[in-house]
Motif scaffolding. Structure first.
Motif, mmCIF file in Angstrom:
data_model
loop_
_atom_site.group_PDB
_atom_site.id
_atom_site.type_symbol
_atom_site.label_atom_id
_atom_site.label_comp_id
_atom_site.label_asym_id
_atom_site.label_seq_id
_atom_site.Cartn_x
_atom_site.Cartn_y
_atom_site.Cartn_z
ATOM 1 N N GLU A 197 0.771 -1.109 0.004
ATOM 2 C CA GLU A 197 0.065 0.024 -0.044
ATOM 3 C C GLU A 197 0.934 1.301 -0.086
ATOM 4 O O GLU A 197 0.491 2.199 -0.628
ATOM 5 C CB GLU A 197 -0.981 -0.039 1.122
ATOM 6 C CG GLU A 197 -2.268 -0.989 1.116
ATOM 7 C CD GLU A 197 -2.826 -1.406 2.389
ATOM 8 O OE1 GLU A 197 -2.268 -0.818 3.519
ATOM 9 O OE2 GLU A 197 -3.786 -2.006 2.499
ATOM 10 N N GLN A 198 2.074 1.295 0.818
ATOM 11 C CA GLN A 198 2.782 2.476 0.980
ATOM 12 C C GLN A 198 3.516 2.548 -0.278
ATOM 13 O O GLN A 198 3.844 3.700 -1.011
ATOM 14 C CB GLN A 198 3.660 2.168 2.024
ATOM 15 C CG GLN A 198 3.191 2.364 3.303
ATOM 16 C CD GLN A 198 4.107 1.822 4.477
ATOM 17 O OE1 GLN A 198 5.308 1.328 4.123
ATOM 18 N NE2 GLN A 198 3.944 2.336 5.769
ATOM 19 N N LYS A 199 3.906 1.377 -1.114
ATOM 20 C CA LYS A 199 4.630 1.684 -2.337
ATOM 21 C C LYS A 199 3.584 1.954 -3.295
ATOM 22 O O LYS A 199 3.998 2.834 -4.412
ATOM 23 C CB LYS A 199 5.096 0.286 -2.739
ATOM 24 C CG LYS A 199 6.181 0.446 -3.817
ATOM 25 C CD LYS A 199 6.956 -0.858 -4.293
ATOM 26 C CE LYS A 199 7.753 -0.667 -5.566
ATOM 27 N NZ LYS A 199 8.633 -1.779 -5.867
ATOM 28 N N ALA A 200 2.488 1.597 -3.391
ATOM 29 C CA ALA A 200 1.429 2.121 -4.174
ATOM 30 C C ALA A 200 1.108 3.535 -4.167
ATOM 31 O O ALA A 200 1.141 4.362 -5.409
ATOM 32 C CB ALA A 200 0.217 1.233 -4.252
ATOM 33 N N GLU A 201 1.165 4.003 -3.024
ATOM 34 C CA GLU A 201 0.786 5.493 -2.699
ATOM 35 C C GLU A 201 2.161 6.303 -3.171
ATOM 36 O O GLU A 201 1.991 7.393 -3.855
ATOM 37 C CB GLU A 201 0.516 5.774 -1.388
ATOM 38 C CG GLU A 201 0.453 7.204 -0.854
ATOM 39 C CD GLU A 201 -0.122 7.230 0.614
ATOM 40 O OE1 GLU A 201 -0.253 8.588 1.000
ATOM 41 O OE2 GLU A 201 -0.061 6.401 1.206
ATOM 42 N N SER A 202 3.430 5.774 -2.953
ATOM 43 C CA SER A 202 4.444 6.756 -3.269
ATOM 44 C C SER A 202 4.945 6.662 -4.593
ATOM 45 O O SER A 202 5.444 7.649 -5.116
ATOM 46 C CB SER A 202 5.658 6.160 -2.383
ATOM 47 O OG SER A 202 6.235 4.730 -2.598
ATOM 48 N N THR A 203 4.265 5.573 -5.638
ATOM 49 C CA THR A 203 4.796 5.358 -6.686
ATOM 50 C C THR A 203 3.591 5.741 -7.819
ATOM 51 O O THR A 203 3.716 6.024 -8.982
ATOM 52 C CB THR A 203 5.389 3.947 -7.038
ATOM 53 O OG1 THR A 203 4.182 3.086 -6.947
ATOM 54 C CG2 THR A 203 6.768 3.773 -6.159
ATOM 55 N N GLY A 204 2.334 5.876 -7.209
ATOM 56 C CA GLY A 204 1.258 6.285 -8.021
ATOM 57 C C GLY A 204 0.892 4.737 -8.922
ATOM 58 O O GLY A 204 -0.205 4.990 -9.517
ATOM 59 N N GLN A 205 1.071 3.741 -8.394
ATOM 60 C CA GLN A 205 0.605 2.519 -8.990
ATOM 61 C C GLN A 205 -0.558 2.188 -8.136
ATOM 62 O O GLN A 205 -0.775 2.463 -7.282
ATOM 63 C CB GLN A 205 1.690 1.512 -8.927
ATOM 64 C CG GLN A 205 3.014 1.617 -9.639
ATOM 65 C CD GLN A 205 3.864 0.816 -9.407
ATOM 66 O OE1 GLN A 205 4.937 0.766 -8.571
ATOM 67 N NE2 GLN A 205 3.907 -0.490 -10.255
ATOM 68 N N SER A 206 -1.298 0.976 -8.642
ATOM 69 C CA SER A 206 -2.314 0.451 -7.932
ATOM 70 C C SER A 206 -1.825 -0.547 -7.051
ATOM 71 O O SER A 206 -0.849 -1.309 -7.454
ATOM 72 C CB SER A 206 -3.406 -0.297 -8.889
ATOM 73 O OG SER A 206 -3.016 -1.294 -9.475
#
Length: 258
Positions: A197-206
């Protein structure tokens, strides 16, 4: 594993730590749980007692040496010896580029993931040396062997933990103490989901894209289960692993092969 063994497991209130604690109990060990998840540790105590073994839980803040000292002292008062130490507790740390990581986030990750295992080993080693027997298992990560972008504090601690494992194994082998590390890949569960979830938020991915990318890194196309880690930990604490020490063993569904 010695009969009537006593194991100390840090972070035994949930996830991998809980699975390891229960697996050791199945093999006949009494278990001391050391961590901050008091509710989770109570649950683990019940699971261990259902296997017919004794267990106690000790609130332990691994960032503070005195807290670790107190928990080890209590373990010795209750069980008289410590045969096994599993340094499982750890935090994921921030998901951010290096310059965006705060000093506090860096220090917290180092304190829990690297200083904590040092504190625990420092306290149990005199006991293990005196009895000429011990098994220490450090839960590292495949990130201890390769880069993981956006996770510099976590990577630094896991690489450090592997170096600590190898060096300590060389120091204490003459006392019949084995020291090994387990390097899990992505282990399915609440913690890795938060990381995704954190990576999705920081990279703009789902979230789905991040998880699928993680799964696709394995030849088997899957994440690891916590029971996979627990079974290896129990083996490393058993008599069958007598001459295995100073090793860092992957459990990654083939994600890392070195």
């Amino acid at each position: 594993m010695r009969s009537d063994s006593t194991a100390v497991v840090t972070g035994g209130g949930r996830g991998i730590g809980q699975a390891i604690a229960v697996e050791l109990a199945k093999d006949g060990a009494d278990v001391v749980l050391a961590g901050i998840d008091e509710g989770g540790m109570e649950e683990t105590v019940s699971l261990i007692e259902s296997e017919g073994q004794r267990a106690i839980d000790q609130y332990t803040d691994l960032k503070h040496y005195e807290s670790v000292q107190s928990s080890i002292d209590t373990a010795l008062e209750e069980f008289e010896s410590i045969d096994i130490l599993v340094n499982n507790a750890g935090i994921a740390g921030p998901t951010a580029s290096c310059e965006e990581v705060s000093v506090e986030e860096w220090d917290d990750t180092i304190d829990v993931n690297l200083r904590g295992p040092f504190f625990a080993c420092k306290e149990v080693l005199p006991v293990m040396k005196a009895q000429q027997y011990g098994r220490i298992v450090n839960v590292a990560s495949v990130t201890g062997k390769r880069p993981l972008e956006q996770r510099t504090p976590y990577a630094a601690t896991k690489m450090g933990l592997i170096g600590f494992t190898r060096t300590l194994a060389a120091e204490v082998g003459e006392y019949n103490i084995n020291v090994n590390a387990i390097c899990p890949g992505s282990v399915d569960g609440p913690r890795i989901r938060r990381v995704f979830e954190q990576k999705a938020e920081s990279t703009g991915q789902s979230y789905e894209d991040v998880r699928q990318a993680a799964e696709s890194e394995s030849p088997r196309g899957e994440l690891v289960e916590r029971e996979d880690i627990a079974e290896l930990a129990a083996f490393l604490c058993s008599d069958e692993s007598e001459r295995i020490t100073g090793q860092d063993l992957n459990v990654s569904a083939g994600k890392v092969m070195y």
